[in-house]
Design a protein around this motif. Structure first.
Motif, PDB file in Angstrom:
ATOM      1  N   ALA A   1      34.610  33.877  -9.878  1.00 34.36           N
ATOM      2  CA  ALA A   1      35.884  32.972  -9.785  1.00 34.36           C
ATOM      3  C   ALA A   1      35.988  32.693  -8.624  1.00 34.36           C
ATOM      4  O   ALA A   1      36.621  31.614  -8.242  1.00 34.36           O
ATOM      5  CB  ALA A   1      37.002  33.744 -10.424  1.00 34.36           C
ATOM      6  N   LYS A   2      35.841  33.846  -7.419  1.00 32.40           N
ATOM      7  CA  LYS A   2      36.223  33.361  -6.024  1.00 32.40           C
ATOM      8  C   LYS A   2      35.121  32.229  -5.541  1.00 32.40           C
ATOM      9  O   LYS A   2      35.550  31.399  -4.847  1.00 32.40           O
ATOM     10  CB  LYS A   2      36.028  34.699  -5.319  1.00 32.40           C
ATOM     11  CG  LYS A   2      37.086  35.767  -5.591  1.00 32.40           C
ATOM     12  CD  LYS A   2      37.236  36.780  -4.355  1.00 32.40           C
ATOM     13  CE  LYS A   2      35.702  37.859  -4.801  1.00 32.40           C
ATOM     14  NZ  LYS A   2      36.141  38.934  -3.963  1.00 32.40           N
TER      15      LYS A   2
ATOM     16  N   LEU B   1      43.172  36.770  -6.385  1.00 34.27           N
ATOM     17  CA  LEU B   1      41.737  37.122  -6.697  1.00 34.27           C
ATOM     18  C   LEU B   1      41.073  38.310  -5.628  1.00 34.27           C
ATOM     19  O   LEU B   1      40.661  39.337  -6.404  1.00 34.27           O
ATOM     20  CB  LEU B   1      40.946  36.261  -7.069  1.00 34.27           C
ATOM     21  CG  LEU B   1      40.794  35.266  -8.372  1.00 34.27           C
ATOM     22  CD1 LEU B   1      39.881  34.117  -8.032  1.00 34.27           C
ATOM     23  CD2 LEU B   1      40.547  36.206  -9.292  1.00 34.27           C
TER      24      LEU B   1
ATOM     25  N   MET C   1      37.468  32.254 -17.097  1.00 40.32           N
ATOM     26  CA  MET C   1      37.402  33.367 -16.681  1.00 40.32           C
ATOM     27  C   MET C   1      37.971  34.458 -18.011  1.00 40.32           C
ATOM     28  O   MET C   1      37.372  35.438 -18.371  1.00 40.32           O
ATOM     29  CB  MET C   1      38.591  33.917 -15.690  1.00 40.32           C
ATOM     30  CG  MET C   1      38.268  33.502 -14.449  1.00 40.32           C
ATOM     31  SD  MET C   1      39.434  34.248 -12.979  1.00 40.32           S
ATOM     32  CE  MET C   1      40.711  32.923 -13.274  1.00 40.32           C
TER      33      MET C   1
ATOM     34  N   ILE D   1      44.221  41.314 -13.073  1.00 38.97           N
ATOM     35  CA  ILE D   1      43.412  40.219 -13.859  1.00 38.97           C
ATOM     36  C   ILE D   1      44.084  39.471 -14.838  1.00 38.97           C
ATOM     37  O   ILE D   1      43.980  38.233 -15.147  1.00 38.97           O
ATOM     38  CB  ILE D   1      41.805  40.506 -14.013  1.00 38.97           C
ATOM     39  CG1 ILE D   1      41.016  39.481 -14.199  1.00 38.97           C
ATOM     40  CG2 ILE D   1      42.006  41.240 -15.258  1.00 38.97           C
ATOM     41  CD1 ILE D   1      40.951  38.524 -13.059  1.00 38.97           C
TER      42      ILE D   1
ATOM     43  N   CYS E   1      36.407  29.040  -6.980  1.00 35.15           N
ATOM     44  CA  CYS E   1      37.815  28.717  -6.244  1.00 35.15           C
ATOM     45  C   CYS E   1      37.502  27.921  -4.841  1.00 35.15           C
ATOM     46  O   CYS E   1      38.078  27.121  -4.736  1.00 35.15           O
ATOM     47  CB  CYS E   1      38.549  29.961  -5.908  1.00 35.15           C
ATOM     48  SG  CYS E   1      40.088  30.202  -7.001  1.00 35.15           S
TER      49      CYS E   1
ATOM     50  N   ILE F   1      46.835  37.199 -13.380  1.00 31.93           N
ATOM     51  CA  ILE F   1      46.072  36.153 -12.620  1.00 31.93           C
ATOM     52  C   ILE F   1      45.926  35.108 -13.712  1.00 31.93           C
ATOM     53  O   ILE F   1      46.062  33.823 -13.626  1.00 31.93           O
ATOM     54  CB  ILE F   1      44.808  36.496 -11.994  1.00 31.93           C
ATOM     55  CG1 ILE F   1      45.292  37.374 -10.541  1.00 31.93           C
ATOM     56  CG2 ILE F   1      44.350  35.324 -11.508  1.00 31.93           C
ATOM     57  CD1 ILE F   1      44.155  37.952 -10.117  1.00 31.93           C
TER      58      ILE F   1
ATOM     59  N   ILE G   1      35.427  38.203 -11.274  1.00 28.97           N
ATOM     60  CA  ILE G   1      35.985  37.919 -10.003  1.00 28.97           C
ATOM     61  C   ILE G   1      35.220  37.318  -8.987  1.00 28.97           C
ATOM     62  O   ILE G   1      35.680  36.466  -8.336  1.00 28.97           O
ATOM     63  CB  ILE G   1      36.787  39.171  -9.700  1.00 28.97           C
ATOM     64  CG1 ILE G   1      38.061  39.421 -10.519  1.00 28.97           C
ATOM     65  CG2 ILE G   1      37.345  39.023  -8.339  1.00 28.97           C
ATOM     66  CD1 ILE G   1      38.639  40.913 -10.238  1.00 28.97           C
TER      67      ILE G   1
ATOM     68  N   PRO H   1      44.399  41.561  -6.375  1.00 27.03           N
ATOM     69  CA  PRO H   1      45.028  41.637  -7.883  1.00 27.03           C
ATOM     70  C   PRO H   1      46.049  42.594  -7.898  1.00 27.03           C
ATOM     71  O   PRO H   1      46.923  42.394  -8.779  1.00 27.03           O
ATOM     72  CB  PRO H   1      44.025  41.694  -8.729  1.00 27.03           C
ATOM     73  CG  PRO H   1      42.609  42.545  -7.885  1.00 27.03           C
ATOM     74  CD  PRO H   1      43.054  41.922  -6.725  1.00 27.03           C
TER      75      PRO H   1
END
Length: 560
Positions: free
Chosen positions: A118-119, A258, A203, A232, A122, A235, A115, A261
Motif C-alpha cells: 500500500a505504501k 500507514l 487493501m 489498519i 500510495c 485506515i 501495508i 498506524p
C-alpha cells in the motif's frame, strides 16, 4: 496480426503471445539492438465493431499518457510505431504475478505485506496526482497490481486513467471496476480521493479475501480477522467512506498513517485527549494569572519564542526520534520560520539513513508547512538544496535497496524549483552546486527516463561534462560536506552511465579525467564532522572500483 519470429521496426523480434483484448494483442519481444525483452501491444486500427475508432483512440490515449510518466512503480512506454494499419506500443515487460492471482493461490496476505504494498501504491498514486494536470488512475484493484520477483510492485492497465479537469462535471461512461470504484465514479467527477477509495477496497480484499465485486455488504477488516490491528482497520475505513470529503484528502495523509498506524487508535486518542484536558486546564490557569490586553499578548509571544528556541536547540541530543518530535512541535508554533525545517533535514542527514520511513515523515511535515515559508529568501533555497542533495546521495528507496535513478527522480523537484525560481535571493551561496544537480537530473529526465523518446548523444554528454567541470572549478568555498556530496554524486553518475557513454563514443579519457579530478579534490578535504568523514572514506573506496568498471565498459564495447 504479428507473426512469431517477425521483426517490428527492424529491431523488436516477436517471441510469443502473452495476452489479448478486444482490439489488441500483447507479445513478448526481444530488442535485438539492446538484447532486452519488452512487451509489445499490437493495436489493430480497423475491426468489425462500430466503436472501433473510439477504442483505438482510447488505447492510444493510454499509451501517450504513460509515455510521459517516469516512476519505479509504473511501466514505461519506450516506443510507439504506426505503420498505417497497425499501431505497436513498446513498453516494459513486467515479470511476476498479479495480486488477484496471489490471493487465489495463497489466500489472504499478512498485514505487514499489505501495508508495504500500500505504501508503494500510495507513492505511485501521489506521483500521478502531482502531474499537471493531475492524473486519476480510476481502476485500482488487485488484478492491476503486479508483484515482481524481488518484491516490488508495478501498476498496470491505464486504459481508463484520465487527466483531472476541475471544471468538468462528469467523467466518461467507462466506470472502472464495480466494488472497487467509489460512488462518485458512477455519476460525477472523480479526483484523487477516488483512487484512495479504490486503494482502501484493494487493501480490504487482500487482508480479508472478500471480493467486493460480489456485492457483499462492507464490514471492517477485523470483523473478518480479529488478529488485524485497530490501526489498519481505521485506515481502511477512512479510505472507503462514501462521501469523498470524509476520506483522506491526499495520498500524503494516507501514507503518513500507514507509516504510523498506532497513532490513530482509540487508545492513543484517549491518552491524547487526557493530555489535552490537562493542558487546557493548565493553560486556563496560566491565562487567569496573566495581565489582560497588550501585556498578555506580549508575554504569550515571549513564551512562544522561548518554547520555539528551546525546541529547535535540541541539537546536542542523541535520540533522533526526540529531535524530530521537538522540531515538529517547533514548526507547529511558527510554521513560517525556517530554522526547524532546516534542523529536521540536518537530523536525518546526520543519521546517515534515509529510507521510505524518513521520506514519509519529512515530506509530510515539509509539504504541510511549505506554503507558509517565504520562497524568495536564500534560507528557503538552501533548504530546498539540502533536501535535494539528501535524496540524491542518501535515499535508500522503498525496499532499502538504493537505485540511482530513484534518487534522481526524488531529488529533481527541489533543484528544479531553485533553478526556475527567479525571485530567490542572489545570496543563495550554493546556487552553482544546486544548478549542477538540476542539470544532471534534467539530463536523466530527458534522455534516461525516455519521456521524449530521445537518446543521449555524445554532444549531450559533452555539454553535461562542461557543466560539471565548470562547477568543480567553483566549489572551493562550499562546506566540506557540500563538496563531498557533489563529488559522490558525480562518481555515481559516471558509474551509472558508463555503458551508455561507451556506446555513443564519449571519450574515455574525458570520463576518467573527471573521475580523477573528483578523487583528487575529495582526498584534499579535511572534514571535521563524522558525516563528512564517512562520506570522504566512501568516495575514496568507490573511486577505484568505479574507475575499473568504466574501463571495462569501454573495453567490452570495443570488443563488440
Amino acid at each position: 496480426m504479428a507473426q512469431i519470429g517477425s521483426v517490428i521496426d527492424g529491431k523488436y523480434e516477436i517471441l510469443t503471445e502473452i495476452g489479448r483484448g478486444g482490439m489488441s494483442i500483447v507479445y513478448l519481444a526481444m530488442d535485438t539492438h539492446l538484447n532486452k525483452q519488452w512487451a509489445v501491444k499490437e493495436i489493430r486500427k480497423k475491426g468489425n465493431g462500430k466503436n472501433d475508432e473510439i477504442i483505438v483512440n482510447s488505447l492510444l490515449a493510454e499509451a501517450n499518457l504513460m509515455k510521459r510518466l517516469d516512476h519505479p512503480s509504473l511501466p514505461r512506454i519506450v516506443d510507439i510505431i504506426d505503420n498505417g494499419q497497425t499501431i505497436f506500443v513498446v513498453m516494459d515487460y513486467i515479470e511476476g504475478e498479479s495480486l488477484d492471482k496471489i490471493i487465489k493461490e495463497y489466500g489472504v496476505q499478512s498485514e505487514e505485506l499489505v501495508i508495504s504494498w500500500a505504501k508503494q501504491l500510495c507513492d505511485a498514486l501521489s506521483y500521478l496526482h502531482s502531474q499537471k494536470p493531475p492524473i486519476i488512475y480510476r481502476d485500482m484493484k488487485p488484478a492491476n497490481v503486479m508483484l515482481k520477483p524481488e518484491g516490488n510492485i508495478k501498476i498496470i492497465d491505464f486504459g481508463i486513467a484520465r487527466e483531472y479537469k476541475e471544471l468538468s462535471l462528469a467523467d466518461t461512461t467507462v466506470l472502472g471496476t464495480k466494488g472497487y470504484a467509489p460512488p462518485e465514479q458512477y455519476s460525477g467527477q472523480t479526483d484523487a480521493r477516488s483512487d484512495i477509495f479504490a486503494l482502501g477496497m484493494t487493501m480490504h480484499h487482500l487482508l480479508t479475501g472478500v471480493d467486493p465485486r460480489k456485492g457483499e455488504a462492507y464490514a471492517p477488516v477485523r470483523m473478518w480477522n480479529p488478529e488485524l490491528s485497530e490501526g489498519i482497520e481505521l485506515i481502511i475505513d477512512k479510505c472507503v467512506q462514501p462521501a469523498a470529503e470524509n476520506r483522506y484528502q491526499n495520498c500524503g495523509e494516507l501514507l503518513y498513517d500507514l507509516e504510523h498506524p498506532e497513532l490513530i487508535t482509540r487508545d492513543y486518542k484517549r491518552k491524547q485527549k487526557r493530555k489535552l484536558r490537562l493542558f487546557i486546564a493548565a493553560a486556563v490557569l496560566s491565562v487567569l494569572m496573566l495581565i489582560s490586553g497588550f501585556v498578555t499578548k506580549a508575554v504569550a509571544s515571549n513564551i512562544n519564542n522561548n518554547n520555539y528556541d528551546e525546541l529547535v536547540g535540541v541539537g546536542s541530543a542523541t535520540d533522533i526520534d526526540k529531535k524530530i518530535d521537538n522540531y515538529k512541535k517547533a514548526i507547529k508554533i511558527y510554521p513560517d520560520r525556517i530554522e526547524a525545517y532546516d534542523k529536521m533535514a540536518d537530523a536525518y542527514g546526520e543519521e546517515g539513513s534515509f529510507g521510505e520511513k524518513e521520506n514519509a515523515e519529512i515530506m509530510y511535515v515539509y509539504n504541510s508547512g511549505k506554503n507558509n515559508l517565504d520562497k524568495t529568501t536564500p534560507e528557503y533555497a538552501e533548504l530546498n538544496y539540502k533536501l535535494g542533495a539528501m535524496y540524491f546521495n542518501y535515499y535508500d528507496g522503498i525496499d532499502g535497496n538504493p537505485v540511482f535513478s530513484d534518487r534522481v527522480q526524488k531529488a529533481y523537484s527541489f533543484f528544479e524549483e531553485n533553478y526556475e525560481n527567479v525571485e530567490i535571493s542572489e545570496d543563495f551561496k550554493n546556487k552553482n552546486i544546486s544548478d549542477c544537480y538540476y542539470h544532471i537530473c534534467s539530463f536523466y529526465k530527458k534522455f534516461i527516463f525516455k519521456n521524449t523518446g530521445e537518446e543521449a548523444s555524445k554532444e549531450n554528454y559533452d555539454e553535461l561534462f562542461k557543466t560539471i567541470n565548470d562547477t568543480l572549478a567553483s566549489v572551493g568555498s562550499a562546506s566540506p560536506l557540500d563538496q563531498l556530496n557533489l563529488y559522490n554524486s558525480i562518481l555515481m553518475l559516471m558509474y551509472d552511465q558508463r555503458i551508455n557513454m561507451a556506446q555513443v563514443n564519449v571519450e574515455e579519457n574525458d570520463v576518467l579525467e573527471i573521475m580523477d579530478k573528483v578523487y583528487e579534490y575529495a582526498n584534499g578535504i579535511t572534514p571535521q564532522k563524522d558525516q563528512a568523514k564517512n562520506l570522504k572514506e566512501q568516495i575514496l573506496e568507490k573511486y577505484q572500483e568505479y574507475r575499473e568498471a568504466i574501463t571495462r565498459a569501454y573495453e567490452n564495447h570495443e570488443e563488440k
